[in-house]
Design a protein around this motif. Structure first.
Motif, mmCIF file in Angstrom:
data_model
loop_
_atom_site.group_PDB
_atom_site.id
_atom_site.type_symbol
_atom_site.label_atom_id
_atom_site.label_comp_id
_atom_site.label_asym_id
_atom_site.label_seq_id
_atom_site.Cartn_x
_atom_site.Cartn_y
_atom_site.Cartn_z
ATOM 1 N N MET A 153 30.566 38.142 35.656
ATOM 2 C CA MET A 153 30.955 36.806 36.087
ATOM 3 C C MET A 153 31.360 36.859 37.543
ATOM 4 O O MET A 153 31.947 37.808 38.015
ATOM 5 N N SER A 154 31.101 35.809 38.228
ATOM 6 C CA SER A 154 31.464 35.702 39.632
ATOM 7 C C SER A 154 32.936 35.367 39.762
ATOM 8 O O SER A 154 33.454 34.489 39.107
ATOM 9 N N SER A 155 33.637 36.081 40.656
ATOM 10 C CA SER A 155 35.060 35.814 40.832
ATOM 11 C C SER A 155 35.288 34.575 41.682
ATOM 12 O O SER A 155 36.416 34.167 41.888
ATOM 13 N N SER A 156 34.234 33.949 42.202
ATOM 14 C CA SER A 156 34.394 32.717 42.975
ATOM 15 C C SER A 156 34.581 31.505 42.063
ATOM 16 O O SER A 156 35.000 30.459 42.516
ATOM 17 N N ARG A 157 34.267 31.652 40.797
ATOM 18 C CA ARG A 157 34.468 30.566 39.830
ATOM 19 C C ARG A 157 35.945 30.398 39.537
ATOM 20 O O ARG A 157 36.743 31.299 39.735
ATOM 21 N N LYS A 158 36.272 29.243 39.024
ATOM 22 C CA LYS A 158 37.636 28.965 38.608
ATOM 23 C C LYS A 158 38.007 29.900 37.457
ATOM 24 O O LYS A 158 37.212 30.141 36.565
ATOM 25 N N SER A 159 39.235 30.417 37.506
ATOM 26 C CA SER A 159 39.696 31.292 36.430
ATOM 27 C C SER A 159 41.054 30.809 35.942
ATOM 28 O O SER A 159 41.748 30.067 36.624
ATOM 29 N N ARG A 160 41.434 31.239 34.743
ATOM 30 C CA ARG A 160 42.731 30.859 34.180
ATOM 31 C C ARG A 160 43.855 31.664 34.796
ATOM 32 O O ARG A 160 44.961 31.181 34.971
ATOM 33 N N VAL A 161 43.608 32.918 35.142
ATOM 34 C CA VAL A 161 44.647 33.815 35.642
ATOM 35 C C VAL A 161 44.277 34.311 37.036
ATOM 36 O O VAL A 161 43.150 34.740 37.264
ATOM 37 N N ARG A 162 45.254 34.254 37.935
ATOM 38 C CA ARG A 162 45.087 34.855 39.266
ATOM 39 C C ARG A 162 46.036 36.032 39.360
ATOM 40 O O ARG A 162 47.233 35.878 39.174
ATOM 41 N N ARG A 163 45.480 37.162 39.646
ATOM 42 C CA ARG A 163 46.299 38.365 39.740
ATOM 43 C C ARG A 163 46.987 38.449 41.096
ATOM 44 O O ARG A 163 46.418 38.076 42.109
ATOM 45 N N GLY A 164 48.194 38.982 41.054
ATOM 46 C CA GLY A 164 48.911 39.308 42.275
ATOM 47 C C GLY A 164 48.566 40.733 42.668
ATOM 48 O O GLY A 164 47.641 41.337 42.120
ATOM 49 N N PRO A 165 49.345 41.291 43.584
ATOM 50 C CA PRO A 165 49.050 42.664 43.999
ATOM 51 C C PRO A 165 49.282 43.665 42.869
ATOM 52 O O PRO A 165 50.169 43.469 42.039
ATOM 53 N N PRO A 166 48.482 44.722 42.849
ATOM 54 C CA PRO A 166 48.654 45.759 41.821
ATOM 55 C C PRO A 166 49.904 46.584 42.114
ATOM 56 O O PRO A 166 50.507 46.455 43.188
ATOM 57 N N PRO A 167 50.281 47.452 41.190
ATOM 58 C CA PRO A 167 51.423 48.335 41.456
ATOM 59 C C PRO A 167 51.174 49.162 42.722
ATOM 60 O O PRO A 167 50.027 49.458 43.070
ATOM 61 N N LYS A 168 52.251 49.518 43.396
ATOM 62 C CA LYS A 168 52.124 50.294 44.642
ATOM 63 C C LYS A 168 51.611 51.708 44.378
ATOM 64 O O LYS A 168 50.814 52.230 45.136
ATOM 65 N N LYS A 169 52.092 52.319 43.288
ATOM 66 C CA LYS A 169 51.636 53.667 42.936
ATOM 67 C C LYS A 169 50.250 53.591 42.303
ATOM 68 O O LYS A 169 49.952 52.646 41.581
ATOM 69 N N PRO A 170 49.409 54.601 42.548
ATOM 70 C CA PRO A 170 48.107 54.627 41.864
ATOM 71 C C PRO A 170 48.309 54.619 40.344
ATOM 72 O O PRO A 170 49.232 55.242 39.836
ATOM 73 N N ILE A 171 47.450 53.911 39.655
ATOM 74 C CA ILE A 171 47.519 53.845 38.198
ATOM 75 C C ILE A 171 46.602 54.936 37.661
ATOM 76 O O ILE A 171 45.392 54.905 37.874
ATOM 77 N N LYS A 172 47.209 55.873 36.967
ATOM 78 C CA LYS A 172 46.430 56.988 36.429
ATOM 79 C C LYS A 172 46.298 56.857 34.925
ATOM 80 O O LYS A 172 46.997 56.070 34.289
ATOM 81 N N ARG A 173 45.409 57.659 34.391
ATOM 82 C CA ARG A 173 45.118 57.640 32.957
ATOM 83 C C ARG A 173 46.385 57.771 32.111
ATOM 84 O O ARG A 173 46.530 57.121 31.096
ATOM 85 N N ARG A 174 47.336 58.559 32.538
ATOM 86 C CA ARG A 174 48.535 58.804 31.744
ATOM 87 C C ARG A 174 49.693 57.850 32.029
ATOM 88 O O ARG A 174 50.650 57.815 31.284
ATOM 89 N N ASN A 175 49.644 57.090 33.128
ATOM 90 C CA ASN A 175 50.769 56.198 33.448
ATOM 91 C C ASN A 175 50.377 54.725 33.517
ATOM 92 O O ASN A 175 51.109 53.914 34.058
ATOM 93 N N TYR A 176 49.236 54.373 32.929
ATOM 94 C CA TYR A 176 48.744 52.998 33.041
ATOM 95 C C TYR A 176 49.726 51.972 32.471
ATOM 96 O O TYR A 176 49.757 50.827 32.905
ATOM 97 N N ARG A 177 50.563 52.387 31.531
ATOM 98 C CA ARG A 177 51.543 51.455 30.946
ATOM 99 C C ARG A 177 52.584 51.002 31.968
ATOM 100 O O ARG A 177 53.236 49.987 31.778
ATOM 101 N N GLU A 178 52.734 51.755 33.051
ATOM 102 C CA GLU A 178 53.681 51.384 34.107
ATOM 103 C C GLU A 178 53.239 50.139 34.867
ATOM 104 O O GLU A 178 54.008 49.590 35.651
ATOM 105 N N ALA A 179 52.022 49.676 34.636
ATOM 106 C CA ALA A 179 51.532 48.446 35.281
ATOM 107 C C ALA A 179 52.010 47.200 34.545
ATOM 108 O O ALA A 179 51.751 46.079 34.991
ATOM 109 N N LEU A 180 52.739 47.374 33.424
ATOM 110 C CA LEU A 180 53.154 46.219 32.621
ATOM 111 C C LEU A 180 53.970 45.188 33.404
ATOM 112 O O LEU A 180 53.733 43.986 33.242
#
Length: 189
Positions: free
Chosen positions: A1-28
């Motif tokens: 899907m094209s991100s130029s279309r209207k969407s229900r959710v707009r994301r803000g900035p991601p977590p400052k630390k890299p999200i790794k396989r073992r710490n992905y829950r820290e993005a909650l």
């Protein structure tokens, strides 16, 4: 899907630390911010369904060392468990089956609607029908919450309040009731 279309959710900035396989829950915390504390799939508020979990939208990317924030979604235990590691196979994809991505498209109000009589969700596209079924969005507890929300809003909108005695207590009671209803699965525009 094209991100130029209207969407229900707009994301803000991601977590400052890299999200790794073992710490992905820290993005909650960031996911809670971006999705308003609601499950990406059912739109249940965490105050009503319990702690939200972190779901990999495309579970095939779970094994990557660095996780892409755009592939992470907050999900209720129910929706995360139903969806699990499901991803459409080649035949399903060819027939139009896929998960709806609320960060890239409008799902509710465009492809997913609530039947005002039964309060079950109805899909208007092949993808929406598949998405509703696989995520278990017509589970009894979700239909019940949508029905109760509709009944409560009807009561709020139609009820004239005549008050004897302490106006402040009645006003506070109405305010708390309204706040509780606002935490339920929202009406689909």
């Amino acid at each position: 899907m094209s991100s130029s279309r209207k969407s229900r959710v707009r994301r803000g900035p991601p977590p400052k630390k890299p999200i790794k396989r073992r710490n992905y829950r820290e993005a909650l915390p960031e996911l809670m911010r971006d999705f308003g504390g609601r499950c990406a799939y059912s739109m249940q508020h965490h105050a009503r369904c319990g702690a939200l979990e972190v779901d990999h939208f495309d579970p095939r990317l779970k094994k990557e060392l660095i996780q892409d924030y755009s592939n992470l979604f907050p999900a209720s235990r129910h929706c995360n468990g139903k969806k699990s590691d499901t991803w459409p196979n080649k035949e399903e994809l060819a027939s139009g089956c896929r998960f709806l991505n609320p960060c890239e498209e409008m799902d509710y109000g465009e492809q997913v609607f609530e039947d005002p009589t039964t309060h079950r969700l109805v899909g208007t596209t092949r993808a929406a029908v598949w998405h509703i079924r696989v995520c278990g969005l017509n589970a009894d507890h979700l239909v019940y919450e949508r029905r109760r929300r509709a009944e409560h809003w009807t009561q709020i909108k139609r009820t004239a309040v005549l008050v004897k005695g302490n106006h402040e207590q009645v006003g506070e009671l109405i305010r708390r009731f309204r706040e509780e209803v606002e935490l339920m699965i929202p009406e689909i525009a």
